[in-house]
Write a protein that holds these residues in place. Structure first.
Motif, PDB file in Angstrom:
ATOM      1  N   UNK A 179      24.735 -23.818 -58.959  1.00 54.17           N
ATOM      2  CA  UNK A 179      23.799 -24.912 -58.540  1.00 54.17           C
ATOM      3  C   UNK A 179      22.508 -24.553 -58.850  1.00 54.17           C
ATOM      4  N   UNK A 180      22.404 -23.333 -58.833  1.00 55.47           N
ATOM      5  CA  UNK A 180      21.042 -22.658 -58.730  1.00 55.47           C
ATOM      6  C   UNK A 180      20.437 -22.632 -60.258  1.00 55.47           C
ATOM      7  N   UNK A 181      21.076 -22.517 -61.135  1.00 55.10           N
ATOM      8  CA  UNK A 181      20.987 -22.626 -62.578  1.00 55.10           C
ATOM      9  C   UNK A 181      21.555 -21.725 -63.538  1.00 55.10           C
ATOM     10  N   UNK A 182      21.240 -21.875 -64.765  1.00 55.99           N
ATOM     11  CA  UNK A 182      21.705 -21.183 -65.768  1.00 55.99           C
ATOM     12  C   UNK A 182      21.431 -19.524 -65.566  1.00 55.99           C
ATOM     13  N   UNK A 212      30.608 -28.680 -65.101  1.00 52.69           N
ATOM     14  CA  UNK A 212      29.178 -29.405 -64.876  1.00 52.69           C
ATOM     15  C   UNK A 212      28.159 -28.517 -65.556  1.00 52.69           C
ATOM     16  N   UNK A 213      27.004 -28.927 -65.661  1.00 55.16           N
ATOM     17  CA  UNK A 213      25.830 -28.126 -66.170  1.00 55.16           C
ATOM     18  C   UNK A 213      25.081 -27.541 -65.108  1.00 55.16           C
ATOM     19  N   UNK A 220      15.286 -31.071 -54.309  1.00 56.95           N
ATOM     20  CA  UNK A 220      15.177 -32.447 -54.072  1.00 56.95           C
ATOM     21  C   UNK A 220      15.836 -33.348 -54.728  1.00 56.95           C
ATOM     22  N   UNK A 221      17.127 -32.768 -54.966  1.00 58.08           N
ATOM     23  CA  UNK A 221      18.271 -33.802 -55.426  1.00 58.08           C
ATOM     24  C   UNK A 221      17.988 -34.225 -56.763  1.00 58.08           C
ATOM     25  N   UNK A 222      17.148 -33.985 -57.616  1.00 61.25           N
ATOM     26  CA  UNK A 222      16.888 -34.153 -58.985  1.00 61.25           C
ATOM     27  C   UNK A 222      17.874 -33.696 -59.839  1.00 61.25           C
ATOM     28  N   UNK A 223      18.318 -34.686 -60.849  1.00 62.98           N
ATOM     29  CA  UNK A 223      19.530 -34.194 -61.771  1.00 62.98           C
ATOM     30  C   UNK A 223      18.898 -33.609 -62.790  1.00 62.98           C
ATOM     31  N   UNK A 228      25.934 -28.792 -71.163  1.00 55.94           N
ATOM     32  CA  UNK A 228      27.188 -27.841 -70.651  1.00 55.94           C
ATOM     33  C   UNK A 228      26.967 -26.470 -71.577  1.00 55.94           C
ATOM     34  N   UNK A 229      27.372 -25.462 -70.498  1.00 47.97           N
ATOM     35  CA  UNK A 229      27.276 -24.133 -71.284  1.00 47.97           C
ATOM     36  C   UNK A 229      28.243 -23.923 -72.380  1.00 47.97           C
ATOM     37  N   UNK A 230      28.207 -23.301 -73.498  1.00 46.10           N
ATOM     38  CA  UNK A 230      29.240 -23.056 -74.514  1.00 46.10           C
ATOM     39  C   UNK A 230      29.937 -21.734 -74.095  1.00 46.10           C
TER      40      UNK A 230
END
Length: 313
Positions: A179-182, A212-213, A220-223, A228-230
């Motif tokens: 959820x935090x990021x790649x 999911x990505x 702030x809930x922005x998408x 998607x990761x390979x």
């Protein structure tokens, strides 16, 4: 006259009893004195869970008719006590200290630092995961992530521990990282690969990561409009390879002492393994070679290999 051990124990029990019922006969200054000298009367766990918690409770404030100044004086002493206890016994007192220091920024930061200092040596993965989940609940996802990664370094989940109590924590830590990021996901995956050898757990993590990505719902809930990761690139490639490797190792471990009553369960396990193999671009070839090797190595188990052929060719 020297205080004997039995007298000390009686005093401790009496203090606990009085504090437990918030006795009104104890005045503000007596309470303050008790907290400043807690180590002569209580263990760190008792001091945080009974003394400090009771002093800071609403019922104590109401019963003793404390004004704002008195409340703050006692609260300050309780926080100091909690931090002292956390330093002395972080395993049992760190979470209580964080909870008691929530409303004071400096005290809360100090309690968090005590946890970080103790994390590398004195704390177990379960204690660290508990505090990490608390941090997320309080709205500190990056701190939760930091503690989760520290917890992962203490964990060792072997191939046959598919009902281990830490599994939910591992899945939670990976979901938090995702959820935090790649970058956060990329940093935790090597720790997962090193700590977790259980194929079904690894495949569950892998499947969730591919749905999911990373960082899909940001602050702030922005998408985010990321891709998607390979599975052919780091870090998921490392996770995929580790999962396939875990299925291979587990298969050989199971076949060493397998009995006929577990044959059908084993075939279902191989079906799950195939799902993971097929996630790789050359997965079909890898799985075919894997099955051929099994048929060669375990040809003495004729009935089982016949079932393998029926299902997988």
């Amino acid at each position: 006259m020297r205080m004997t051990l039995s007298t000390l124990n009686w005093r401790r029990r009496e203090m606990v009893r009085r504090l437990g019922i918030c006795g009104t006969e104890v005045g503000v200054y007596a309470l303050d004195s008790i907290m400043q000298n807690w180590f002569t009367l209580f263990t760190p766990t008792e001091a945080t869970s009974i003394v400090a918690t009771t002093v800071m409770s609403n019922s104590t404030i109401v019963r003793l008719h404390l004004d704002c100044h008195q409340q703050e004086k006692l609260a300050g002493s309780a926080r100091t006590l909690a931090l002292q206890c956390a330093m002395k016994d972080p395993q049992n007192c760190a979470l209580s200290a964080l909870t008691l220091c929530e409303k004071d920024h400096i005290a809360f930061e100090t309690a968090y630092q005590i946890v970080l200092d103790a994390a590398t040596a004195g704390m177990s993965y379960s204690q660290l995961f508990t505090i990490a989940r608390y941090m997320e609940h309080r709205g500190y996802p990056m701190r939760a992530y930091k503690l989760a990664t520290l917890a992962m370094t203490h964990l060792n989940l072997s191939y046959n521990q598919d009902t281990h109590p830490a599994i939910n924590d591992v899945l939670w830590a990976c979901a938090l990282s995702h959820s935090l990021g790649k970058n956060e996901l990329a940093a935790i995956i090597p720790l997962v690969v090193k700590s977790v050898k259980c194929a079904t757990v690894l495949s569950d993590i892998l499947r969730r990561c591919t749905l999911t990505t990373p960082g899909m719902v940001g602050l702030h809930g922005r998408r985010n409009s990321g891709k998607l990761m390979s599975l052919d690139k780091a870090p998921l490639r490392q996770l995929l390879d580790a999962t396939i490797g875990a299925y291979i190792n587990t298969t050989h471990s199971r076949l060493t002492h397998i009995s006929p009553r577990h044959y059908s369960e084993f075939i279902e396990f191989l079906s799950k393994a195939r799902e993971t193999f097929l996630m790789a671009h050359d997965g079909h070839i890898q799985f075919t070679q894997f099955i051929d090797n099994l048929k060669q190595i375990y040809k003495g188990k004729k009935k089982l290999m016949m079932l393998v052929r029926e299902r997988f060719g």
